[in-house]
Motif scaffolding. Structure first.
Motif, PDB file in Angstrom:
ATOM      1  N   MET A 120       0.847  -1.184   0.000  1.00 31.07           N
ATOM      2  CA  MET A 120       0.000   0.000   0.000  1.00 31.07           C
ATOM      3  C   MET A 120       0.886   1.238   0.000  1.00 31.07           C
ATOM      4  O   MET A 120       1.955   1.244   0.579  1.00 31.07           O
ATOM      5  N   GLU A 124       3.797  -3.374   3.351  1.00 32.86           N
ATOM      6  CA  GLU A 124       3.040  -2.335   2.645  1.00 32.86           C
ATOM      7  C   GLU A 124       3.920  -1.103   2.518  1.00 32.86           C
ATOM      8  O   GLU A 124       4.189  -0.411   3.509  1.00 32.86           O
ATOM      9  N   GLU A 169       2.748   0.465  -5.444  1.00 25.87           N
ATOM     10  CA  GLU A 169       2.025   1.306  -6.405  1.00 25.87           C
ATOM     11  C   GLU A 169       2.885   1.602  -7.631  1.00 25.87           C
ATOM     12  O   GLU A 169       2.366   1.728  -8.743  1.00 25.87           O
ATOM     13  N   TYR A 174      -5.014   0.649  -1.728  1.00 19.54           N
ATOM     14  CA  TYR A 174      -3.948   1.268  -0.937  1.00 19.54           C
ATOM     15  C   TYR A 174      -4.519   2.351  -0.033  1.00 19.54           C
ATOM     16  O   TYR A 174      -5.105   3.325  -0.505  1.00 19.54           O
TER      17      TYR A 174
END
Length: 552
Positions: free
Chosen positions: A1, A254, A259, A283
């Motif tokens: 995330m 994360e 991304e 996310y």
């Protein structure tokens, strides 16, 4: 995330000596050897054709990063590794220590850099999917027997009627972004992908390379809801589409790097000519010291994945993303990239169409209605990595279930743009006249949407009429230089047939008469075709069927 752009820029520098991943932004594309006038140098024929069909120009944003800028980084002391570049963001993901990063940021071609991961992470242990007791589906015994436990989720959105009308995803290319796909190459219900050469490509953006039949089985679960194709056991919503599988998610941590992986996968999908992206990822927060999102960041402009999803939509792909499972958590709202504009964000309902308690709510921080649409995500039937069927819950499953139907709807209406497909499904969904931030515009239905678009030639709605809709097939698809074989539905066998092949502009490039024969497979000799996307139309016996194929 992953956190927002501003949060990334403000994050503290990595400790000297520790190799981490960084997103390095270049100042411009000056001097690039690439040109928008020659997109075939960096985009596939199918990618160019997808833009052309939708009236989307190739723009400077599509040009690759200047190779000279990348070579400058590679030539620096400290052995920095360039993992991949981003055309849309004019950036590169670099692996290096902080001393080397300082050298990189001092280059005149570099604008700035942000650290993407803050710690070295061990390989994740696959987590067990959420399972709930099996649910008995209602409906005719014959249909239920064909689709197995996937019957109800197909029925709810009109995928049964879509399949019976001859639209099972033929010629459509779907990319799946997820955390891993173990068992996909062994599950019997997914073997048609390999036998019919419809597994187009694989990429692992977490570990590098093309190995994807590993890591977390979440991707396997999601893929099965579309690609499953074993009559009498399990049939997904797009059982004859072509697929690309991309690992972008590392479930062991994360951090912002995931991304960036999503961005790289989206650009890979774009250049490969993908039609639909199905992403069951979201996310909101990530591990310290990386900075987490706040709800205010869910405005369609901040997150890397949100910006990437918006760009993917702008180049003509249909992006379908899970809304998120935070509906009963303190976060409550959708996650990125579900906040992106111009994409289909999918919430979850049960078999009766009621909101699933975990499905995230809208609106976006800037007031837009989310989710866009909803599909069955509570007690949905999915396949595990060992090939067995179970029922699980999550918007993760609602997303691909609906993505498969949307791909079939686009197949049935090939002159529509991706945005027109989303608009048509939205305008005819169950809450179209009264959308809210629980289910958005509601549950779409293929048959309803199709018949609104074709009032003078609606699809049949009775079982007897629908049973005549067995689709036309063609393989191998994509095809290189080898021969093609046409797979005829029963209704066309034994009849003299007329065959026409159209290019992406709709021009007839091949026209033939096929003699009557009893075989269901007919070898084709189409001559030399240029690279691109084609539609093969076969008519006879008062019946017409079409199928798309790709010439590589």
């Amino acid at each position: 995330m992953v956190g927002a752009w501003a949060a990334l820029a403000a994050a503290p520098a990595a400790a000297q000596g520790t190799v981490r991943r960084h997103l390095v932004y270049f100042r411009d594309k000056t001097g690039t050897p690439y040109s928008v006038a020659q997109p075939q140098a960096f985009l596939s024929a199918r990618a160019v054709a997808r833009r052309s069909r939708q009236g989307i120009a190739v723009l400077p944003r599509d040009l690759p990063v200047n190779p000279a800028y990348v070579n400058q980084i590679r030539g620096l002391a400290g052995s920095p590794r360039v993992l991949y570049t981003s055309r849309w963001f004019n950036a590169a993901v670099i692996s290096c220590d902080s001393t080397t990063l300082t050298r990189i940021t001092q280059l005149p071609t570099v604008r700035r850099a942000s650290t993407l991961n803050r710690q070295l992470v061990a390989k994740p242990v696959p987590s067990a999917p959420v399972q709930v007791p099996d649910v008995v589906a209602r409906g005719t015994q014959a249909t239920r027997a064909q689709y197995g436990s996937a019957y109800r989720q197909n029925l709810q959105i009109g995928a049964l009627a879509m399949h019976d009308a001859g639209f099972r995803g033929e010629g459509m290319h779907i990319a799946v972004f997820d955390a891993g796909f173990p068992g996909v190459n062994q599950i019997s219900a997914l073997q048609p992908l390999f036998l019919q050469q419809r597994l187009v490509s694989t990429r692992n953006f977490v570990d590098g390379g093309t190995s994807v039949y590993l890591r977390n089985p979440h991707g396997t679960n999601c893929l099965s809801t579309m690609a499953g194709n074993q009559t009498g056991f399990y049939i997904g919503t797009a059982p004859r589409a072509s697929y690309s599988l991309c690992i972008t998610e590392d479930t062991g941590s994360e951090h912002p790097v995931e991304e960036a992986n999503w961005l790289a996968a989206a650009e890979f999908a774009d250049s490969s000519g993908v039609d639909v992206i199905s992403s069951s990822l979201g996310y909101t927060t990530f591990d310290p010291p990386s900075v987490s999102y706040t709800y205010a960041d869910m405005n369609g402009r901040n997150a890397i994945s949100t910006r990437a999803a918006t760009m993917a939509a702008r180049v003509g792909m249909m992006v379908v993303n899970a809304a998120g499972n935070e509906g009963d958590d303190p976060w409550h709202y959708i996650s990125a990239p579900a906040d992106a504009d111009s994409i289909m964000s999918v919430g979850a309902v049960d078999s009766l169409g009621s909101h699933a308690f975990f499905s995230s709510y809208g609106p976006t921080a800037d007031g837009r209605i989310k989710p866009t649409l909803a599909a069955m995500g509570f007690a949905a039937a999915v396949l595990s990595a060992n090939g067995s069927a179970f029922r699980g819950s999550g918007t993760s499953y609602a997303c691909p279930i609906l993505a498969g139907m949307a791909a079939g709807f686009w197949q049935a209406n090939p002159t529509l743009t991706a945005q027109q497909v989303i608009a048509a499904l939205r305008a005819t969904a169950s809450q179209a006249n009264n959308p809210d931030n629980v289910l958005g515009y509601g549950i779409p239905n293929f048959l309803t949407a199709y018949n609104v678009l074709h009032p003078n030639a609606p699809l049949a709605t009775t079982a007897r009429q629908l049973n005549s809709g067995e689709p036309l097939g063609i393989f191998p698809n994509p095809n290189k230089d080898g021969p093609l074989t046409l797979v005829l539905p029963v209704v066309l066998r034994g009849h003299a047939l007329r065959l026409r092949v159209f290019d992406a502009r709709g021009a007839v490039v091949v026209q033939q008469e096929l003699p009557a024969g009893s075989s269901g497979e007919v070898p084709l000799r189409l001559g030399r075709l240029a690279k691109g996307v084609y539609t093969c139309e076969v008519s006879g016996n008062s019946t017409r069927r079409t199928v798309k194929f790709v010439q590589q």
